[in-house]
Design a protein around this motif. Sequence first.
Motif, PDB file in Angstrom:
ATOM      1  N   ARG A  90       0.637  -1.087  -0.016  1.00 35.51           N
ATOM      2  CA  ARG A  90      -0.022   0.108  -0.066  1.00 35.51           C
ATOM      3  C   ARG A  90       0.835   1.204   0.022  1.00 35.51           C
ATOM      4  NH1 ARG A  90      -2.604  -2.014   5.565  1.00 35.51           N
ATOM      5  NH2 ARG A  90      -0.504  -2.201   5.625  1.00 35.51           N
ATOM      6  N   ILE A  91       0.841   2.060  -1.202  1.00 39.61           N
ATOM      7  CA  ILE A  91       1.682   3.146  -1.250  1.00 39.61           C
ATOM      8  C   ILE A  91       0.975   4.494  -0.984  1.00 39.61           C
ATOM      9  CG2 ILE A  91       3.425   4.660  -2.530  1.00 39.61           C
ATOM     10  CD1 ILE A  91       3.539   2.168  -4.384  1.00 39.61           C
ATOM     11  N   GLY A  92       1.240   5.372   0.343  1.00 37.83           N
ATOM     12  CA  GLY A  92       0.670   6.266   0.637  1.00 37.83           C
ATOM     13  C   GLY A  92       1.256   7.404  -0.293  1.00 37.83           C
ATOM     14  N   THR A  93       0.207   8.460  -0.724  1.00 35.64           N
ATOM     15  CA  THR A  93       0.397   9.599  -1.490  1.00 35.64           C
ATOM     16  C   THR A  93      -0.348  10.782  -1.036  1.00 35.64           C
ATOM     17  OG1 THR A  93       1.066  10.477  -3.600  1.00 35.64           O
ATOM     18  CG2 THR A  93      -1.024   9.373  -3.566  1.00 35.64           C
ATOM     19  N   PRO A 149       3.041   9.186  10.329  1.00 36.85           N
ATOM     20  CA  PRO A 149       2.124   8.444  11.247  1.00 36.85           C
ATOM     21  C   PRO A 149       1.439   7.348  10.719  1.00 36.85           C
ATOM     22  CG  PRO A 149       1.822  10.808  11.443  1.00 36.85           C
ATOM     23  CD  PRO A 149       2.660  10.618  10.318  1.00 36.85           C
ATOM     24  N   ALA A 150       0.798   7.182   9.495  1.00 34.59           N
ATOM     25  CA  ALA A 150       0.267   6.571   8.913  1.00 34.59           C
ATOM     26  C   ALA A 150       1.003   5.022   8.390  1.00 34.59           C
ATOM     27  CB  ALA A 150      -0.750   6.780   7.585  1.00 34.59           C
ATOM     28  N   LEU A 151       2.292   5.480   7.975  1.00 34.51           N
ATOM     29  CA  LEU A 151       3.321   4.314   7.742  1.00 34.51           C
ATOM     30  C   LEU A 151       3.665   3.746   9.041  1.00 34.51           C
ATOM     31  CD1 LEU A 151       5.196   3.308   5.550  1.00 34.51           C
ATOM     32  CD2 LEU A 151       6.869   4.877   6.226  1.00 34.51           C
ATOM     33  N   ASN A 152       3.946   4.142   9.959  1.00 31.50           N
ATOM     34  CA  ASN A 152       4.350   3.599  11.056  1.00 31.50           C
ATOM     35  C   ASN A 152       3.232   3.012  11.936  1.00 31.50           C
ATOM     36  OD1 ASN A 152       7.125   4.140  11.040  1.00 31.50           O
ATOM     37  ND2 ASN A 152       7.006   6.334  11.819  1.00 31.50           N
ATOM     38  N   ALA A 153       1.822   3.312  11.731  1.00 28.48           N
ATOM     39  CA  ALA A 153       0.967   2.823  12.153  1.00 28.48           C
ATOM     40  C   ALA A 153       0.527   1.679  11.284  1.00 28.48           C
ATOM     41  CB  ALA A 153      -0.253   3.652  12.279  1.00 28.48           C
ATOM     42  N   HIS A 154       1.250   1.301  10.309  1.00 27.80           N
ATOM     43  CA  HIS A 154       0.939   0.041   9.253  1.00 27.80           C
ATOM     44  C   HIS A 154      -0.388   0.211   8.749  1.00 27.80           C
ATOM     45  CE1 HIS A 154       4.031  -2.859  10.920  1.00 27.80           C
ATOM     46  NE2 HIS A 154       4.205  -1.868  11.927  1.00 27.80           N
ATOM     47  N   LYS A 155      -0.723   1.217   8.368  1.00 30.66           N
ATOM     48  CA  LYS A 155      -1.891   1.727   7.557  1.00 30.66           C
ATOM     49  C   LYS A 155      -1.589   1.746   6.235  1.00 30.66           C
ATOM     50  CE  LYS A 155      -4.711   3.131  10.892  1.00 30.66           C
ATOM     51  NZ  LYS A 155      -5.928   2.256  11.249  1.00 30.66           N
ATOM     52  N   ASP A 167       2.414   1.063   3.499  1.00 30.63           N
ATOM     53  CA  ASP A 167       3.955   0.180   3.579  1.00 30.63           C
ATOM     54  C   ASP A 167       4.994   1.144   2.952  1.00 30.63           C
ATOM     55  OD1 ASP A 167       2.456  -2.162   4.577  1.00 30.63           O
ATOM     56  OD2 ASP A 167       1.652  -2.486   2.647  1.00 30.63           O
ATOM     57  N   ALA A 168       4.453   2.193   2.219  1.00 29.41           N
ATOM     58  CA  ALA A 168       5.333   3.076   1.869  1.00 29.41           C
ATOM     59  C   ALA A 168       4.736   4.339   1.320  1.00 29.41           C
ATOM     60  CB  ALA A 168       6.109   2.298   0.201  1.00 29.41           C
ATOM     61  N   ILE A 169       5.636   5.156   1.124  1.00 31.85           N
ATOM     62  CA  ILE A 169       5.104   6.804   0.829  1.00 31.85           C
ATOM     63  C   ILE A 169       5.919   7.366  -0.532  1.00 31.85           C
ATOM     64  CG2 ILE A 169       5.238   8.924   1.648  1.00 31.85           C
ATOM     65  CD1 ILE A 169       5.246   7.963   4.434  1.00 31.85           C
ATOM     66  N   LEU A 170       5.166   7.510  -1.421  1.00 32.52           N
ATOM     67  CA  LEU A 170       5.748   8.203  -2.749  1.00 32.52           C
ATOM     68  C   LEU A 170       5.023   9.390  -2.839  1.00 32.52           C
ATOM     69  CD1 LEU A 170       7.413   8.082  -5.120  1.00 32.52           C
ATOM     70  CD2 LEU A 170       6.113   6.625  -6.232  1.00 32.52           C
ATOM     71  N   SER A 171       5.361  10.328  -2.088  1.00 33.36           N
ATOM     72  CA  SER A 171       4.669  11.548  -2.265  1.00 33.36           C
ATOM     73  C   SER A 171       5.702  12.612  -2.310  1.00 33.36           C
ATOM     74  CB  SER A 171       3.757  11.699  -1.156  1.00 33.36           C
ATOM     75  OG  SER A 171       2.693  12.582  -1.160  1.00 33.36           O
ATOM     76  N   GLN A 172       6.701  12.934  -3.135  1.00 28.55           N
ATOM     77  CA  GLN A 172       7.607  14.099  -3.331  1.00 28.55           C
ATOM     78  C   GLN A 172       8.081  14.323  -1.870  1.00 28.55           C
ATOM     79  OE1 GLN A 172       9.116  16.142  -6.000  1.00 28.55           O
ATOM     80  NE2 GLN A 172       8.878  14.090  -6.497  1.00 28.55           N
ATOM     81  N   THR A 200      14.035  -3.367   5.092  1.00 28.09           N
ATOM     82  CA  THR A 200      15.082  -3.210   4.019  1.00 28.09           C
ATOM     83  C   THR A 200      14.509  -3.930   2.863  1.00 28.09           C
ATOM     84  OG1 THR A 200      16.143  -5.132   5.329  1.00 28.09           O
ATOM     85  CG2 THR A 200      17.050  -2.762   5.391  1.00 28.09           C
ATOM     86  N   ALA A 201      13.868  -5.203   3.109  1.00 29.61           N
ATOM     87  CA  ALA A 201      13.454  -5.857   1.748  1.00 29.61           C
ATOM     88  C   ALA A 201      12.574  -5.138   1.016  1.00 29.61           C
ATOM     89  CB  ALA A 201      12.335  -7.035   2.339  1.00 29.61           C
ATOM     90  N   LEU A 202      11.538  -4.521   1.428  1.00 24.29           N
ATOM     91  CA  LEU A 202      10.736  -3.387   0.538  1.00 24.29           C
ATOM     92  C   LEU A 202      11.625  -2.345  -0.127  1.00 24.29           C
ATOM     93  CD1 LEU A 202       8.161  -2.890  -0.712  1.00 24.29           C
ATOM     94  CD2 LEU A 202       7.572  -1.362   1.260  1.00 24.29           C
ATOM     95  N   ALA A 203      12.581  -1.813   0.605  1.00 23.99           N
ATOM     96  CA  ALA A 203      13.231  -0.753   0.255  1.00 23.99           C
ATOM     97  C   ALA A 203      14.398  -1.236  -0.785  1.00 23.99           C
ATOM     98  CB  ALA A 203      14.096   0.065   1.174  1.00 23.99           C
ATOM     99  N   ASP A 204      14.851  -2.357  -0.688  1.00 18.68           N
ATOM    100  CA  ASP A 204      15.647  -2.980  -1.682  1.00 18.68           C
ATOM    101  C   ASP A 204      14.792  -3.251  -2.937  1.00 18.68           C
ATOM    102  OD1 ASP A 204      17.894  -3.034  -0.134  1.00 18.68           O
ATOM    103  OD2 ASP A 204      17.666  -5.202   0.519  1.00 18.68           O
ATOM    104  N   SER A 205      13.810  -3.835  -2.805  1.00 22.44           N
ATOM    105  CA  SER A 205      12.823  -4.018  -4.040  1.00 22.44           C
ATOM    106  C   SER A 205      12.778  -2.748  -4.946  1.00 22.44           C
ATOM    107  CB  SER A 205      11.388  -4.524  -3.738  1.00 22.44           C
ATOM    108  OG  SER A 205      11.699  -5.770  -2.788  1.00 22.44           O
ATOM    109  N   PHE A 206      12.422  -1.678  -4.120  1.00 25.13           N
ATOM    110  CA  PHE A 206      12.138  -0.233  -4.838  1.00 25.13           C
ATOM    111  C   PHE A 206      13.690  -0.052  -5.322  1.00 25.13           C
ATOM    112  CE2 PHE A 206       7.996   0.633  -2.251  1.00 25.13           C
ATOM    113  CZ  PHE A 206       7.304   0.684  -3.148  1.00 25.13           C
ATOM    114  N   ASN A 207      14.583  -0.119  -4.701  1.00 27.95           N
ATOM    115  CA  ASN A 207      15.945   0.437  -5.380  1.00 27.95           C
ATOM    116  C   ASN A 207      16.165  -0.298  -6.739  1.00 27.95           C
ATOM    117  OD1 ASN A 207      16.334   2.353  -3.309  1.00 27.95           O
ATOM    118  ND2 ASN A 207      17.666   0.851  -2.023  1.00 27.95           N
ATOM    119  N   LYS A 208      15.925  -1.556  -6.576  1.00 26.74           N
ATOM    120  CA  LYS A 208      16.404  -2.305  -7.814  1.00 26.74           C
ATOM    121  C   LYS A 208      15.356  -2.003  -8.914  1.00 26.74           C
ATOM    122  CE  LYS A 208      18.221  -6.609  -5.690  1.00 26.74           C
ATOM    123  NZ  LYS A 208      17.484  -7.370  -4.821  1.00 26.74           N
ATOM    124  N   ALA A 209      14.154  -1.652  -8.709  1.00 22.84           N
ATOM    125  CA  ALA A 209      13.086  -1.341  -9.539  1.00 22.84           C
ATOM    126  C   ALA A 209      13.650   0.132 -10.132  1.00 22.84           C
ATOM    127  CB  ALA A 209      11.640  -1.416  -8.924  1.00 22.84           C
TER     128      ALA A 209
END
Lengths: 231, 266
Positions: free
Chosen positions: B31-34, B81-87, B89-94, B227-236
């Motif tokens: 779930r990407i928050g923006t 806050p939403a990320l740390n409350a597990h609402k 999983d990632a933030i892509l919002s400049q 780190t798993a998710l961060a790595d996936s995004f970095n590779k992508a």
Amino acid sequence: MAFLDGVADAASRQFPAFLSGLGITIELLAVSTAVGLALAVPIALARLSTNPLLSVPATAYAYLFRGTPLLVQIFIIYYGLPQFDVVRTSAVWPLLRDPLPCALIAFSLNMAAYTGEVVRGGILAVPAGEREAASAVGMNRALALRRVILPRAFRIALPALSNEVVLQLKATSLASTVTLIDLTGVGRRLAAKTYTAEGLYVAGAVYIVLTFAIARGFRLLEARLDGARTR
Amino acid sequence: MKTPVLNSLTLGLVAALALTGAARAQEKTVRIGTEAAYAPFEYKDDKGELKGYEIQLGNALCAAAKMKCEWVNADFDSLIPALNAHKIDAILSQMSITDDRKKAVDFTNQVTIAPARFVAKDGSGITDDPATLKGKTVAVQSGTTHEKYVTEKLAGIATPKVYQSQDEAFLDVENGRADATLADATIEYDWLQKTGKAKGFAYAGKPLTDPAIFGDGTGIAVRKGDTALADSFNKALATVGSDGQFKTINDSYFPFDIMGSGAAKK
């Protein structure tokens, strides 16, 4: 407990900010309630009038303000009106330029629409026997209204009015959407800075205390009015 | 006392939970928050659909990483806050990569650069020099590096006026309630093209460079330790950078290049 420590820390470190936020919240509540109540009586009387020139506009007003969300009203007054050049060059612009008068206008008109209904209900609930008694002792309509009907209607409507004031207290939190730093605004700013909800917990706690004080104040007022009647 | 029946029941329950847990892990939706009030990066079109530079980029990243992604729209200052409350999983919002935010979240490699710049009425005399901002009101968005700059670096000089969204900040600059706004030069470019220029607004002064406040470009934020998710995004990111997808997206929004170092450019 780390969580409670965090909340206590937020409250003490940001005490001046919360105090100024509380001041704005109370100002919004007090002014809008006073103006709202002052407008509520003529609105209620106009709605009850048999003259359509009075009842139709009053009814339309009540439906317009009760039929649209308060947030929309604030946005229209604050962001919407200045889109017209006439507004920005008019004499009222220095007033509308600031967010506080904009919020006060929205809250007062809203409060007037809701409490107008409450007062109208109170007037209708005054027992017919008391109206008849008033006219039997020779009071004309205006005097009966002032001495008998309105005081009785006010007492009947009081519990509902206290509810409106509590609702209004929470409605003032929408002021934070037009850059006013009220209690909610302080809580949000703090939350945005710390990435936690601690500031909002503090704001919430203050709202609870305020709500309690309002409810208690109305209870005392009710007891006083009842005492005066049975004495 | 535990009876054997209860024991086996518990065992069955645990097994069932473990199974569903495993099944969920495999088809996990990211779930990407923006904040969809930040055109041209993320916004809703007339039909209410999410559109924009980062929406396209995010979808390309998820496709490259073979992840199922879902967009969640929220106020900018509520994203961490939403990320740390597990609402989410990632933030892509400049979101700029700053030391402050790194205390709360982890970031991927740099996705875009994000120069901050003032916008004011043409001829207002306002520049990036603080002296020109004396007594002025500056509209900023809540929770941004721009808010931090005005409240901290311009304390006692200019007054910040804080808005829930940058759209509202622009609206109030237009309405004459604020003398200037400080935001990403990119989003300002879009606004100037669409509305601002016609109403006599322009960039005021040079882009601001204060890495302590503005950080080092924008990144995708993930929960601390994910780190798993961060790595996936970095590779992508490296993939869409090298196969030209990123450049295609970039060029369809801006006549200049804002691609970050995380995308290995061709």
